[in-house]
Structure formats: structure tokens, C-alpha cells
Enzyme design. Structure first.
Site, PDB file in Angstrom:
ATOM      1  N   ARG A 149      75.321  35.434  22.002  1.00 34.17           N
ATOM      2  CA  ARG A 149      75.601  34.070  21.568  1.00 34.17           C
ATOM      3  C   ARG A 149      77.085  33.831  21.828  1.00 34.17           C
ATOM      4  O   ARG A 149      77.939  34.518  21.256  1.00 34.17           O
ATOM      5  CB  ARG A 149      75.300  33.913  20.086  1.00 34.17           C
TER       6      ARG A 149
ATOM      7  N   HIS B  63      75.669  25.175  16.900  1.00 38.26           N
ATOM      8  CA  HIS B  63      74.366  25.604  16.361  1.00 38.26           C
ATOM      9  C   HIS B  63      73.229  25.264  17.321  1.00 38.26           C
ATOM     10  O   HIS B  63      72.076  25.088  16.911  1.00 38.26           O
ATOM     11  CB  HIS B  63      74.081  24.978  14.973  1.00 38.26           C
TER      12      HIS B  63
ATOM     13  N   HIS C 234      70.775  22.583   9.697  1.00 41.15           N
ATOM     14  CA  HIS C 234      71.051  24.032   9.697  1.00 41.15           C
ATOM     15  C   HIS C 234      72.062  24.282   8.575  1.00 41.15           C
ATOM     16  O   HIS C 234      73.252  23.979   8.716  1.00 41.15           O
ATOM     17  CB  HIS C 234      71.618  24.441  11.067  1.00 41.15           C
ATOM     18  N   LEU C 235      71.562  24.796   7.459  1.00 37.28           N
ATOM     19  CA  LEU C 235      72.421  24.993   6.287  1.00 37.28           C
ATOM     20  C   LEU C 235      72.573  26.488   6.012  1.00 37.28           C
ATOM     21  O   LEU C 235      71.737  27.105   5.344  1.00 37.28           O
ATOM     22  CB  LEU C 235      71.820  24.288   5.059  1.00 37.28           C
TER      23      LEU C 235
ATOM     24  N   MET D 294      76.050  30.247  -1.754  1.00 35.23           N
ATOM     25  CA  MET D 294      75.287  29.302  -2.569  1.00 35.23           C
ATOM     26  C   MET D 294      74.539  29.991  -3.703  1.00 35.23           C
ATOM     27  O   MET D 294      74.463  29.487  -4.824  1.00 35.23           O
ATOM     28  CB  MET D 294      74.315  28.532  -1.667  1.00 35.23           C
TER      29      MET D 294
ATOM     30  N   GLU E  73      66.349  27.375   4.395  1.00 32.84           N
ATOM     31  CA  GLU E  73      65.042  28.038   4.341  1.00 32.84           C
ATOM     32  C   GLU E  73      64.668  28.507   2.951  1.00 32.84           C
ATOM     33  O   GLU E  73      63.488  28.700   2.657  1.00 32.84           O
ATOM     34  CB  GLU E  73      65.047  29.273   5.277  1.00 32.84           C
TER      35      GLU E  73
HETATM   36  P1  ADP Z   1      75.174  32.531   8.503  1.00 30.02           P
HETATM   37  O1  ADP Z   1      75.706  31.174   8.838  1.00 30.02           O
HETATM   38  O2  ADP Z   1      76.229  33.550   8.209  1.00 30.02           O
HETATM   39  O3  ADP Z   1      74.089  33.025   9.452  1.00 30.02           O
HETATM   40  P2  ADP Z   1      73.001  32.307   6.594  1.00 30.02           P
HETATM   41  O4  ADP Z   1      72.116  31.454   7.442  1.00 30.02           O
HETATM   42  O5  ADP Z   1      72.575  33.710   6.342  1.00 30.02           O
HETATM   43  O6  ADP Z   1      74.498  32.301   7.097  1.00 30.02           O
HETATM   44  O7  ADP Z   1      73.189  31.542   5.191  1.00 30.02           O
HETATM   45  C1  ADP Z   1      73.992  32.050   4.183  1.00 30.02           C
HETATM   46  C2  ADP Z   1      73.881  31.137   2.982  1.00 30.02           C
HETATM   47  O8  ADP Z   1      72.502  31.064   2.599  1.00 30.02           O
HETATM   48  C3  ADP Z   1      74.654  31.620   1.770  1.00 30.02           C
HETATM   49  O9  ADP Z   1      75.285  30.521   1.112  1.00 30.02           O
HETATM   50  C4  ADP Z   1      73.571  32.183   0.887  1.00 30.02           C
HETATM   51  O10 ADP Z   1      73.887  32.136  -0.481  1.00 30.02           O
HETATM   52  C5  ADP Z   1      72.442  31.245   1.213  1.00 30.02           C
HETATM   53  N1  ADP Z   1      71.147  31.818   0.832  1.00 30.02           N
HETATM   54  C6  ADP Z   1      70.511  32.866   1.377  1.00 30.02           C
HETATM   55  N2  ADP Z   1      69.375  33.131   0.697  1.00 30.02           N
HETATM   56  C7  ADP Z   1      69.309  32.222  -0.288  1.00 30.02           C
HETATM   57  C8  ADP Z   1      68.407  31.945  -1.343  1.00 30.02           C
HETATM   58  N3  ADP Z   1      67.300  32.700  -1.512  1.00 30.02           N
HETATM   59  N4  ADP Z   1      68.662  30.900  -2.160  1.00 30.02           N
HETATM   60  C9  ADP Z   1      69.775  30.150  -1.993  1.00 30.02           C
HETATM   61  N5  ADP Z   1      70.660  30.357  -1.033  1.00 30.02           N
HETATM   62  C10 ADP Z   1      70.441  31.372  -0.198  1.00 30.02           C
END
Ligand code: ADP
Length: 397
Positions: free
Chosen positions: A91, A179, A206-207, A282, A329
């Protein structure tokens, strides 16, 4: 058995996956990430059966990316068995105005991508350092760049323009969008689910730690919230997102902050972390009783809804919304709150479906179909690698 490796080398993490290639088809074999690089690096991986494989480095956080990559490859070699890695897909965050299709990484391309480092200072150097480190380890192994900007390469001209004098645009100071590998995956899933309309007019959200949204019409990006850099748009884990440009002038002229300090503030100390003063994560914020944590979450939701609404003019309406990445997700509360703020657009959620992260979470009768689609940037990269190898093979003498 042939195998393809994908790598996503960031500043504090390196994500990787291994796919077996049989004929044209790819099978996920193992994947994971090295996290907390710079503090307490640790590897977490799982194989296709879901077994967890782990590795902790006993030392301090001072291990370099290069060292960790070398170690990762030594570790991977012990897991390979009779599989032979035939290519690595990366990437690469920024392809600039010129690079969109996946490309073989050679000296000329690496040099060209170096010139884009100022446009993605926190991502591009690590992406390229990983390529160089692997070239040193395995000089004959083809490495392929897959660009995060590519999905937005054909944005309508208006969506690429910043309201600055034209000369800046011509020098590359324009909106690119990021993204893209994630949105490409979402667009593919929507095409499967709704082949005729690809979901119609859709906002994909994409969060994750980084967060953005993309307005997708008939499968193509027509607008997106990240722009010139991955700093624009939504409030994120540690990044500010869209900000009154006057704030930056104030920081520099009145508070005498250096450009470097402003960069660190906006990329690493703002967003959820800055507003809460507690965490960029989060999940941690949800468990906190501190009013600042609640305010950070409120502001995240407010900005997400505001950015979604700002994409509507490019779509001319809304038929679908998709949530993806860590928060998108897994976090029913955040999804419900963003959708509540957008209910005037005709979004209504089914609370039970939302609560269990179902693939369709909108209520029957909701004007907008709301989906949860897990992202898979690694699969998109691996597929591009296979296609490129096939293409190169069919064109070799
Ligand atoms: P990156 O951008 O590093 O790939 P991710 O897609 O793994 O990040 O997202 C990380 C975020 O997702 C963090 O804020 C984490 O707290 C949140 N997150 C992951 N699993 C959960 C969950 N089960 N409930 C709420 N937030 C979550």
C-alpha cells in the site's frame, strides 16, 4: 505453492498478509500486524483457521522499522513450508497526479514517489522505506505499488480543485483523496450485491484511526473528504480533520509554533486524543466517565455527519450508506448517532441489526440502505499484484 505477500507499512504499525495463489485464485493464508512500533512492538497474526500467532520483542521500543521487517521476514520464512513468495504488494499512500494503476517498483518509480513525501509526510516515507528494506533483503523479488489515491484518480475536475489561485493547482496543490484501496473493496462488494446500480448514490464511511468518507456514484468516486493530504475532512484518532485555515496562521504567527510543531499537533495530538486529553482509541473513550471523553465522541459524530452532508451535492441525493474499518464495522453506538444526525436524509436504522453489526442495518422502509461491510485492503492489493503479474507475463517476449 506460490504465495503473495501484502504490506502496509505505517509509522507505528506494519500490517501484512500472505495469500496462496493457485491458478488465478487467491486464498488468505495468514495475516496480522506489528503494532506499537517505537514504544513496545508486538506482532499479532492469525492463520486462515483463526489460530493466533504472536511474537513479542523482548527489548525496548527502539527497534527500527527495517529491523522489525527483517525479523518479520525471518519469522515468515519459518511459517512458509513449501510456499514460495513470488511478489510483494505494497500500500503506497500517495501516487500524486500521475500514478494510479498498480506498478512494479523500480528505481525510477521510487525516486518519483520520494518527491511526494511532502504530500504525505507521515505515511509515504514509511511505505517507501519498507520497499527499500525488502529490496536489500530480496533484490530479485518483484515489489508492486498499489496507490491509496488511485480510486479517486478520475474524480470530476471540480472535486480536485482547491479555492486557491490556479497556479497552485498546476503545481499539484489540489485534492487527491485517500483510503482508496478500502473504497475499491467497498465498491466491489456493492457491485456484487447490486450489479445493475452498484448501490446507486452511496456514501462509504471508513472510520478507523484515520477516517474519511467517499461519495460513490455508479461504483466511482465522485467526491471524498480527504483532500490534498490525509489530514482533511473528518475528525480522526489523532488528526484534526478540516480546520479553519486561520487557526494555522494563528499558531504560527501568534503562538510562534514552528512548521514541525504544527505538523505534529495536527497529525498526532489532535482529534479524539486532543479533545479528550485521554486516548485516540474509540473503545477506551466509550469506557471513560470523563466529560472530555464524551465531548470528544460528540464532536467526532458531529464532524462525521457534517462531512457526510457535505458530500450530498456531488451525489444529488442518497440511496446507500456503508460503514467500514475499526469503528465503522464494530461500533453500533457511533453508527446510530451518525445516522440519527442524518435522519433528515431518510436514514433509519434497525436497532437490533445495528447492535449485532449485521450486513444490512437499516430498518425496513428506510429510504437509504445502510450496510456494514468489513474492509479488506490486503485482498485488493493481492488481487492487483496477481493481475499485474499476469499482464506482465502475457507481454513478455
Ligand atoms: P487503522 O486506521 O489503524 O487501520 P482500525 O481500522 O483498526 O484503524 O480502527 C481503529 C479504531 O477502531 C480505534 O478507534 C478502535 O478503538 C476502534 N475499534 C476497534 N474495534 C472496536 C469496537 N469493537 N468497538 C468500538 N471501536 C472499535
Amino acid at each position: 505453492m506460490k504465495a503473495i505477500v501484502t504490506l502496509n507499512a505505517g509509522s507505528s504499525s506494519i500490517k501484512f498478509a500472505l495469500y496462496e495463489l493457485s491458478g488465478d485464485s487467491l486464498r488468505f493464508d495468514a495475516g496480522g500486524k506489528i503494532e506499537e512500533i517505537g514504544t513496545a512492538p508486538r506482532l499479532r497474526a492469525r492463520n486462515a483457521d483463526g489460530d493466533i500467532l504472536e511474537r513479542n520483542w523482548p527489548h525496548d521500543g527502539a527497534l527500527s522499522h527495517e529491523h522489525l521487517l527483517e525479523d518479520l521476514f525471518a519469522w515468515a520464512a519459518t511459517q512458509l513450508g513449501d510456499r514460495e513468495i513470488i511478489a510483494i504488494g505494497h500500500r503506497i499512500v500517495h501516487g500524486g497526479p500521475y500514478f494510479a494503476a498498480p506498478r512494479l517498483l523500480d528505481d525510477a518509480l521510487l525516486d518519483a514517489l520520494d518527491t511526494l513525501i511532502p504530500l504525505a509526510p507521515l505515511h509515504q516515507p514509511h511505505n517507501l522505506a519498507a520497499v527499500r528494506a525488502l529490496r536489500a533483503l530480496a533484490p530479485d523479488l518483484p515489489q508492486i505499488a498499489c496507490f491509496d489515491t488511485a480510486f479517486h484518480h478520475d474524480l470530476p475536475a471540480l472535486a480536485t480543485r482547491l479555492p486557491l489561485p490556479r497556479a497552485f493547482h498546476d503545481q499539484g496543490v489540489r485534492r487527491y483523496g485517500f483510503h482508496g484501496l478500502s473504497y475499491e473493496h467497498i465498491a466491489e462488494r456493492l457491485r456484487e450485491a447490486d450489479p445493475d446500480r452498484v448501490g446507486g448514490r452511496v456514501i462509504a464511511a471508513h472510520l478507523g484511526n484515520g477516517a474519511s468518507m467517499c461519495a460513490i456514484r455508479a461504483g466511482k468516486s465522485v467526491d471524498t473528504t480527504m483532500g490534498f493530504t490525509a489530514l482533511d475532512g473528518l475528525m480522526m484518532g489523532t488528526r484534526s480533520g478540516a480546520l479553519d485555515p486561520g487557526v494555522i496562521l494563528h499558531l504560527q504567527t501568534q503562538l510562534r509554533m514552528s512548521a514541525q510543531e504544527v505538523e505534529t499537533l495536527l497529525y498526532k495530538k489532535s482529534g479524539l486524543l486532543g479533545v479528550s486529553g485521554l486516548s485516540s482509541d474509540m473503545r477506551s473513550l466509550h469506557t471513560s466517565d470523563a466529560p472530555q471523553a464524551a465531548e470528544a465522541i460528540d464532536l467526532f459524530v458531529r464532524h462525521a455527519a457534517r462531512q457526510a452532508a457535505a458530500l450530498i451535492p456531488a451525489l444529488g441525493g442518497l440511496d446507500g450508506m456503508v460503514f467500514t474499518a475499526g469503528i465503522g464495522e464494530n461500533d453500533p453506538v457511533i453508527r446510530a448517532r451518525i445516522c440519527e444526525s442524518l435522519s433528515w436524509l431518510g436514514l433509519a436504522l434497525d436497532a437490533e441489526a445495528n447492535g449485532r453489526n449485521a450486513s444490512i442495518i437499516s430498518a425496513q422502509g428506510s429510504k437509504v440502505l445502510v450496510r456494514v461491510i468489513p474492509t479488506d485492503e490486503e485482498a485488493v492489493i493481492a488481487r492487483h499484484v496477481v493481475n499485474l503479474i499476469k499482464f506482465e507475463g502475457s507481454h513478455s517476449p
